[in-house]
Design a protein around this motif. Structure first.
Motif, PDB file in Angstrom:
ATOM      1  N   GLU A  11     -46.429  28.807  -0.334  1.00 20.85           N
ATOM      2  CA  GLU A  11     -46.126  30.231  -0.182  1.00 20.85           C
ATOM      3  C   GLU A  11     -45.830  30.641   1.257  1.00 20.85           C
ATOM      4  O   GLU A  11     -46.572  31.404   1.881  1.00 20.85           O
ATOM      5  CB  GLU A  11     -47.282  31.062  -0.725  1.00 20.85           C
ATOM      6  CG  GLU A  11     -46.914  32.468  -1.153  1.00 20.85           C
ATOM      7  CD  GLU A  11     -46.080  32.541  -2.413  1.00 20.85           C
ATOM      8  OE1 GLU A  11     -44.873  32.292  -2.314  1.00 20.85           O
ATOM      9  OE2 GLU A  11     -46.620  32.848  -3.496  1.00 20.85           O
ATOM     10  N   SER A  13     -44.839  32.727   4.233  1.00 22.73           N
ATOM     11  CA  SER A  13     -44.735  34.169   4.436  1.00 22.73           C
ATOM     12  C   SER A  13     -45.239  34.469   5.836  1.00 22.73           C
ATOM     13  O   SER A  13     -46.032  33.714   6.395  1.00 22.73           O
ATOM     14  CB  SER A  13     -45.566  34.942   3.405  1.00 22.73           C
ATOM     15  OG  SER A  13     -46.925  34.565   3.471  1.00 22.73           O
ATOM     16  N   PHE A  14     -44.761  35.531   6.417  1.00 23.95           N
ATOM     17  CA  PHE A  14     -45.196  35.958   7.745  1.00 23.95           C
ATOM     18  C   PHE A  14     -45.083  34.776   8.728  1.00 23.95           C
ATOM     19  O   PHE A  14     -44.010  34.213   8.876  1.00 23.95           O
ATOM     20  CB  PHE A  14     -46.608  36.561   7.682  1.00 23.95           C
ATOM     21  CG  PHE A  14     -46.731  37.629   6.618  1.00 23.95           C
ATOM     22  CD1 PHE A  14     -46.075  38.852   6.757  1.00 23.95           C
ATOM     23  CD2 PHE A  14     -47.440  37.410   5.459  1.00 23.95           C
ATOM     24  CE1 PHE A  14     -46.156  39.834   5.782  1.00 23.95           C
ATOM     25  CE2 PHE A  14     -47.533  38.378   4.469  1.00 23.95           C
ATOM     26  CZ  PHE A  14     -46.888  39.591   4.640  1.00 23.95           C
ATOM     27  N   VAL A  17     -43.220  31.312   7.702  1.00 21.02           N
ATOM     28  CA  VAL A  17     -41.776  31.095   7.678  1.00 21.02           C
ATOM     29  C   VAL A  17     -41.369  30.161   8.823  1.00 21.02           C
ATOM     30  O   VAL A  17     -40.483  29.318   8.677  1.00 21.02           O
ATOM     31  CB  VAL A  17     -41.024  32.433   7.762  1.00 21.02           C
ATOM     32  CG1 VAL A  17     -39.526  32.216   7.908  1.00 21.02           C
ATOM     33  CG2 VAL A  17     -41.313  33.278   6.514  1.00 21.02           C
ATOM     34  N   ASN A  39     -39.596  35.181  -3.699  1.00 18.29           N
ATOM     35  CA  ASN A  39     -40.284  35.179  -2.405  1.00 18.29           C
ATOM     36  C   ASN A  39     -39.455  34.687  -1.224  1.00 18.29           C
ATOM     37  O   ASN A  39     -39.613  35.210  -0.115  1.00 18.29           O
ATOM     38  CB  ASN A  39     -41.592  34.405  -2.505  1.00 18.29           C
ATOM     39  CG  ASN A  39     -42.665  35.223  -3.213  1.00 18.29           C
ATOM     40  OD1 ASN A  39     -42.412  36.348  -3.640  1.00 18.29           O
ATOM     41  ND2 ASN A  39     -43.844  34.675  -3.349  1.00 18.29           N
ATOM     42  N   LYS A  42     -37.749  37.705  -0.195  1.00 21.15           N
ATOM     43  CA  LYS A  42     -38.722  38.718   0.195  1.00 21.15           C
ATOM     44  C   LYS A  42     -39.283  38.460   1.582  1.00 21.15           C
ATOM     45  O   LYS A  42     -39.445  39.380   2.388  1.00 21.15           O
ATOM     46  CB  LYS A  42     -39.858  38.771  -0.835  1.00 21.15           C
ATOM     47  CG  LYS A  42     -40.937  39.793  -0.533  1.00 21.15           C
ATOM     48  CD  LYS A  42     -41.992  39.798  -1.629  1.00 21.15           C
ATOM     49  CE  LYS A  42     -43.089  40.818  -1.346  1.00 21.15           C
ATOM     50  NZ  LYS A  42     -44.129  40.819  -2.423  1.00 21.15           N
ATOM     51  N   TYR A  43     -39.582  37.178   1.887  1.00 21.62           N
ATOM     52  CA  TYR A  43     -40.230  36.845   3.156  1.00 21.62           C
ATOM     53  C   TYR A  43     -39.275  36.271   4.196  1.00 21.62           C
ATOM     54  O   TYR A  43     -39.696  35.935   5.304  1.00 21.62           O
ATOM     55  CB  TYR A  43     -41.392  35.888   2.913  1.00 21.62           C
ATOM     56  CG  TYR A  43     -42.510  36.524   2.119  1.00 21.62           C
ATOM     57  CD1 TYR A  43     -43.282  37.544   2.670  1.00 21.62           C
ATOM     58  CD2 TYR A  43     -42.772  36.145   0.807  1.00 21.62           C
ATOM     59  CE1 TYR A  43     -44.287  38.154   1.948  1.00 21.62           C
ATOM     60  CE2 TYR A  43     -43.781  36.750   0.068  1.00 21.62           C
ATOM     61  CZ  TYR A  43     -44.538  37.751   0.644  1.00 21.62           C
ATOM     62  OH  TYR A  43     -45.533  38.357  -0.078  1.00 21.62           O
ATOM     63  N   TYR A  45     -36.906  33.449   4.155  1.00 20.28           N
ATOM     64  CA  TYR A  45     -36.639  32.043   4.457  1.00 20.28           C
ATOM     65  C   TYR A  45     -35.576  31.434   3.531  1.00 20.28           C
ATOM     66  O   TYR A  45     -35.535  30.220   3.312  1.00 20.28           O
ATOM     67  CB  TYR A  45     -37.928  31.214   4.469  1.00 20.28           C
ATOM     68  CG  TYR A  45     -38.739  31.184   3.192  1.00 20.28           C
ATOM     69  CD1 TYR A  45     -38.588  30.172   2.267  1.00 20.28           C
ATOM     70  CD2 TYR A  45     -39.701  32.164   2.949  1.00 20.28           C
ATOM     71  CE1 TYR A  45     -39.353  30.129   1.111  1.00 20.28           C
ATOM     72  CE2 TYR A  45     -40.471  32.130   1.803  1.00 20.28           C
ATOM     73  CZ  TYR A  45     -40.290  31.105   0.889  1.00 20.28           C
ATOM     74  OH  TYR A  45     -41.061  31.071  -0.258  1.00 20.28           O
ATOM     75  N   THR A  83     -49.614  30.383   4.231  1.00 29.62           N
ATOM     76  CA  THR A  83     -50.165  31.739   4.224  1.00 29.62           C
ATOM     77  C   THR A  83     -51.674  31.597   4.287  1.00 29.62           C
ATOM     78  O   THR A  83     -52.248  30.648   3.742  1.00 29.62           O
ATOM     79  CB  THR A  83     -49.746  32.528   2.977  1.00 29.62           C
ATOM     80  OG1 THR A  83     -50.271  33.858   3.072  1.00 29.62           O
ATOM     81  CG2 THR A  83     -50.261  31.898   1.699  1.00 29.62           C
ATOM     82  N   TYR A 186     -52.985  40.915  -0.357  1.00 24.31           N
ATOM     83  CA  TYR A 186     -51.662  40.310  -0.378  1.00 24.31           C
ATOM     84  C   TYR A 186     -51.542  39.248  -1.472  1.00 24.31           C
ATOM     85  O   TYR A 186     -52.468  38.489  -1.727  1.00 24.31           O
ATOM     86  CB  TYR A 186     -51.361  39.649   0.972  1.00 24.31           C
ATOM     87  CG  TYR A 186     -51.335  40.588   2.141  1.00 24.31           C
ATOM     88  CD1 TYR A 186     -50.338  41.562   2.267  1.00 24.31           C
ATOM     89  CD2 TYR A 186     -52.304  40.519   3.133  1.00 24.31           C
ATOM     90  CE1 TYR A 186     -50.312  42.424   3.346  1.00 24.31           C
ATOM     91  CE2 TYR A 186     -52.283  41.380   4.221  1.00 24.31           C
ATOM     92  CZ  TYR A 186     -51.287  42.322   4.324  1.00 24.31           C
ATOM     93  OH  TYR A 186     -51.267  43.179   5.395  1.00 24.31           O
ATOM     94  N   ASP A 379     -50.099  46.447   8.709  1.00 28.61           N
ATOM     95  CA  ASP A 379     -48.976  46.873   7.874  1.00 28.61           C
ATOM     96  C   ASP A 379     -48.400  48.218   8.326  1.00 28.61           C
ATOM     97  O   ASP A 379     -47.267  48.553   7.971  1.00 28.61           O
ATOM     98  CB  ASP A 379     -49.414  46.998   6.413  1.00 28.61           C
ATOM     99  CG  ASP A 379     -49.815  45.667   5.820  1.00 28.61           C
ATOM    100  OD1 ASP A 379     -49.350  44.626   6.316  1.00 28.61           O
ATOM    101  OD2 ASP A 379     -50.615  45.665   4.862  1.00 28.61           O
TER     102      ASP A 379
END
Length: 418
Positions: A11, A13-14, A17, A39, A42-43, A45, A83, A186, A379
């Motif tokens: 996963e 993310s943030f 990536v 995803n 969304k994130y 990549y 993540t 999250y 956030d």
């Protein structure tokens, strides 16, 4: 010539990536294990992976079965958590597959703040007094025992979500009502129904960016942090290396290494948060991964030419690790935040930033029409500016001055128009 390996990331993310990008640019086959095929978009990549596997990344058995049922059943060379929330689940599956990584028990402690605090206490690592609680009554008793002010926080969340500075019983009751209603964080990970009451540690805050080999640091630097005004703890500025309290750098790093050893992390990257109190450095929390908030992806690269993500991929693949500092300068990231609740329209002053050589990049996360608020968690930040300088103080002052030069414009409300 580099042998192509198959590297799976759970996963991305943030900060994760950057992991996928590092492996992709090294020429490896990158497999992303995701809870949704949406995803990558969304994130951010898309284009830096070769294949997707869908699994319930909150469940170790689902993750394991998805891997062994895929074309990579016996072909993964590394399985890397990308993540925070899946780090302990990934560690458990990696052990089951015989792959290198953070030990499961260590990953579990770093994900659960109560377990980490217990480990620090057992190994006499300077930390905060704490009590684990479930109800307001237990929290009130713990706060009276520790002494106000205290900090209330979830045991297994991140990004300062529902972390409260508490002065008295009335504030505690109000905050407990909010935190008890906070059930999912999250990626649909469940929030544990156990919370921490902690001693408030007063003093400047830092993070330590480390890379360990058999318990010894082969790379270490200290990042200065500035956080939002109490009662919240949102990080609004990082400067690497620290421009302040440099005489305590070695002591801060030693305390961070001791905390990692206490929870069982002896190898690889870590991001350890510390406060420098009147009695010396004391641990806030430990993360067994590179620092987020652009610390690893940008500040380390700009300040020292260090790519901790590439080094981490090589660690998981049991390859030689190159993490030496290539140059010495400084970098800072400052966040743009709202000064009141409202509806976001735009940020004025951004067009001037692109003409400044000491600005590496700026980014706006908020879109026109978004409801915004004073920052209560990460956030809530609206955007950021990354600057460089020949010294840490220069990089910091540039970032602060530029953020101060910007103006957040709010959309005029219909009620105001009327």
């Amino acid at each position: 010539m580099t042998t192509v390996k198959t590297v799976a990331f759970v996963e991305p993310s943030f900060y994760g990536v950057s992991f996928a990008r590092a492996a992709f640019e090294q020429g490896h086959r990158v497999v992303s294990i995701v809870s949704s095929t949406d995803n990558p978009q969304k994130y951010g990549y898309e284009g830096i992976y070769h294949d997707l596997i869908v699994a319930d990344i909150r469940d170790a058995d689902s993750l394991y079965e998805a891997i062994v049922g895929s074309p990579y059943a016996n072909g993964l060379d590394a399985l890397i958590p990308a993540t925070d929330y899946a780090s302990h689940v990934t560690a458990k599956v990696a052990e089951r597959l015989g792959l290198r990584g953070v030990p499961y028990e260590a990953a579990l402690k770093s994900r659960n703040k109560d377990l980490a605090r217990q480990a620090y206490a057992e190994h006499e690592v300077p930390s905060a007094r704490f009590r684990k609680v479930r109800t307001y009554e237990e929290a009130a008793a713990a706060a009276e025992e520790i002494g106000y002010p205290v900090v209330l926080k979830p045991t297994n969340c991140a990004s300062s979500q529902n972390v409260y500075f508490i002065n008295n019983a009335a504030e505690l009751q109000e905050a407990m009502e909010i935190i008890v209603a906070f059930k999912v964080t999250y990626m649909d990970f469940k929030v544990r129904e156990e919370y921490l009451i902690e001693e408030y540690l007063d003093g400047p805050e830092f993070s330590v960016e480390l890379f360990l080999s058999e318990g010894e640091p082969i790379f270490g630097t200290v990042t200065e942090k500035i956080t939002s005004p109490l009662p919240y703890f949102v990080e609004i500025l990082h400067t690497l290396p620290t421009p302040s309290h440099t005489e305590h750098t070695d002591e801060i790093i030693r305390t961070a290494v001791a905390a990692l050893k206490a929870i069982g992390i002896a190898n690889g990257p870590s991001h350890v948060e510390v406060k420098l109190t009147r009695t010396g450095p004391r641990i806030i929390e430990v993360n067994g991964r590179p620092g987020g908030d652009n610390i690893s992806s940008d500040l380390l690269v700009q300040a020292f030419g260090v790519d901790v993500f590439e080094a981490t991929v090589n660690y998981y693949l049991d390859r030689p690790i190159a993490i030496d500092k290539k140059h010495h300068r400084a970098a800072s990231i400052a966040y743009v935040t709202a000064d009141r609740d409202g509806v976001f329209e735009r940020i004025e002053g951004l067009e001037a930033l692109s003409r400044l050589q000491h600005v590496v990049r700026y980014h706006v996360a908020a879109a026109p029409g978004d409801s915004v608020t004073i920052p209560r968690s990460s956030d809530d930040r609206l955007g950021y500016i990354i600057t460089i300088g020949d010294s840490p103080q220069e990089a910091k002052e540039r970032a602060l001055a530029l953020v101060d030069s910007l103006k957040v414009v709010y959309r005029q409300q219909e009620a105001e128009i009327a």
